[in-house]
Design a protein around this motif. Structure first.
Motif, PDB file in Angstrom:
ATOM      1  N   VAL A  44       0.829  -1.205   0.000  1.00  0.00           N
ATOM      2  CA  VAL A  44       0.000   0.000   0.000  1.00  0.00           C
ATOM      3  C   VAL A  44       0.864   1.257   0.000  1.00  0.00           C
ATOM      4  O   VAL A  44       1.991   1.255   0.490  1.00  0.00           O
ATOM      5  N   VAL A  45       0.334   2.317  -0.558  1.00  0.00           N
ATOM      6  CA  VAL A  45       1.024   3.604  -0.587  1.00  0.00           C
ATOM      7  C   VAL A  45       0.751   4.320   0.729  1.00  0.00           C
ATOM      8  O   VAL A  45      -0.398   4.490   1.132  1.00  0.00           O
ATOM      9  N   VAL A  46       1.811   4.708   1.419  1.00  0.00           N
ATOM     10  CA  VAL A  46       1.700   5.414   2.694  1.00  0.00           C
ATOM     11  C   VAL A  46       1.599   6.916   2.456  1.00  0.00           C
ATOM     12  O   VAL A  46       0.799   7.609   3.059  1.00  0.00           O
ATOM     13  N   ALA A  47       2.419   7.416   1.560  1.00  0.00           N
ATOM     14  CA  ALA A  47       2.465   8.834   1.181  1.00  0.00           C
ATOM     15  C   ALA A  47       3.089   8.884  -0.205  1.00  0.00           C
ATOM     16  O   ALA A  47       3.655   7.892  -0.656  1.00  0.00           O
ATOM     17  N   PRO A  48       2.995  10.005  -0.875  1.00  0.00           N
ATOM     18  CA  PRO A  48       3.606  10.070  -2.207  1.00  0.00           C
ATOM     19  C   PRO A  48       5.075   9.631  -2.173  1.00  0.00           C
ATOM     20  O   PRO A  48       5.871  10.165  -1.399  1.00  0.00           O
ATOM     21  N   GLY A  49       5.397   8.603  -2.955  1.00  0.00           N
ATOM     22  CA  GLY A  49       6.759   8.104  -3.002  1.00  0.00           C
ATOM     23  C   GLY A  49       7.122   7.077  -1.953  1.00  0.00           C
ATOM     24  O   GLY A  49       8.251   6.603  -1.913  1.00  0.00           O
ATOM     25  N   TYR A  50       6.197   6.723  -1.059  1.00  0.00           N
ATOM     26  CA  TYR A  50       6.474   5.759   0.004  1.00  0.00           C
ATOM     27  C   TYR A  50       5.410   4.675   0.027  1.00  0.00           C
ATOM     28  O   TYR A  50       4.244   4.935  -0.237  1.00  0.00           O
ATOM     29  N   ARG A  51       5.843   3.449   0.376  1.00  0.00           N
ATOM     30  CA  ARG A  51       4.918   2.316   0.440  1.00  0.00           C
ATOM     31  C   ARG A  51       5.304   1.397   1.582  1.00  0.00           C
ATOM     32  O   ARG A  51       6.407   1.488   2.130  1.00  0.00           O
ATOM     33  N   ARG A  52       4.384   0.497   1.935  1.00  0.00           N
ATOM     34  CA  ARG A  52       4.651  -0.515   2.953  1.00  0.00           C
ATOM     35  C   ARG A  52       3.767  -1.717   2.693  1.00  0.00           C
ATOM     36  O   ARG A  52       2.786  -1.641   1.957  1.00  0.00           O
ATOM     37  N   TYR A  53       4.119  -2.840   3.329  1.00  0.00           N
ATOM     38  CA  TYR A  53       3.306  -4.045   3.253  1.00  0.00           C
ATOM     39  C   TYR A  53       2.381  -4.093   4.463  1.00  0.00           C
ATOM     40  O   TYR A  53       2.792  -3.732   5.568  1.00  0.00           O
ATOM     41  N   VAL A  54       1.156  -4.552   4.243  1.00  0.00           N
ATOM     42  CA  VAL A  54       0.259  -4.867   5.351  1.00  0.00           C
ATOM     43  C   VAL A  54      -0.098  -6.345   5.222  1.00  0.00           C
ATOM     44  O   VAL A  54      -0.256  -6.859   4.112  1.00  0.00           O
ATOM     45  N   VAL A  55      -0.181  -7.035   6.363  1.00  0.00           N
ATOM     46  CA  VAL A  55      -0.396  -8.478   6.380  1.00  0.00           C
ATOM     47  C   VAL A  55      -1.510  -8.795   7.363  1.00  0.00           C
ATOM     48  O   VAL A  55      -1.559  -8.230   8.459  1.00  0.00           O
ATOM     49  N   TRP A  56      -2.414  -9.716   6.977  1.00  0.00           N
ATOM     50  CA  TRP A  56      -3.478 -10.152   7.873  1.00  0.00           C
ATOM     51  C   TRP A  56      -3.823 -11.608   7.599  1.00  0.00           C
ATOM     52  O   TRP A  56      -3.564 -12.127   6.523  1.00  0.00           O
ATOM     53  N   THR A  57      -4.367 -12.280   8.618  1.00  0.00           N
ATOM     54  CA  THR A  57      -4.712 -13.697   8.500  1.00  0.00           C
ATOM     55  C   THR A  57      -6.069 -13.856   7.822  1.00  0.00           C
ATOM     56  O   THR A  57      -6.846 -12.894   7.743  1.00  0.00           O
ATOM     57  N   PRO A  58      -6.383 -15.076   7.357  1.00  0.00           N
ATOM     58  CA  PRO A  58      -7.713 -15.322   6.797  1.00  0.00           C
ATOM     59  C   PRO A  58      -8.841 -15.018   7.802  1.00  0.00           C
ATOM     60  O   PRO A  58      -9.947 -14.670   7.406  1.00  0.00           O
ATOM     61  N   ALA A  59      -8.546 -15.097   9.105  1.00  0.00           N
ATOM     62  CA  ALA A  59      -9.536 -14.801  10.139  1.00  0.00           C
ATOM     63  C   ALA A  59      -9.670 -13.303  10.415  1.00  0.00           C
ATOM     64  O   ALA A  59     -10.509 -12.886  11.190  1.00  0.00           O
TER      65      ALA A  59
END
Length: 86
Positions: A44-59
């Motif tokens: 996902v884009v955090v701010a212009p020019g920056y990104r990060r991963y987000v992780v979640w379980t099926p639950a």
């Protein structure tokens, strides 16, 4: 720092799970193939020019990102604080 490789598929063949945590990333779609095994992950884009991963379980439990933990251990700036897009 390891980088997650997502499948090169059309949108119609990607997972439709959405990120459950409240905040600017809420509703981000999983970037894995439809009916994949394991946790959901989205870049996902955090701010212009920056990104990060987000992780979640099926639950629906939000997890810390593995790359973030690795970056902290190596003294690097983790994606959660802003991984600059080049």
């Amino acid at each position: 720092m390891s980088v997650h490789v997502f499948p090169d598929l059309p949108d119609s063949e990607l997972c439709s799970a959405t990120y459950p945590a409240l905040g600017p990333d809420f509703g981000s779609l999983c970037n894995e193939a439809d009916k994949h095994d394991g946790n959901h992950i989205a870049l996902v884009v955090v701010a212009p020019g920056y990104r990060r991963y987000v992780v979640w379980t099926p639950a629906g439990e939000v997890l810390p990102d593995e790359e973030t933990s690795l970056a902290h251990a190596q003294g690097q700036t983790p994606p959660i604080e802003g991984d600059q897009v080049t």
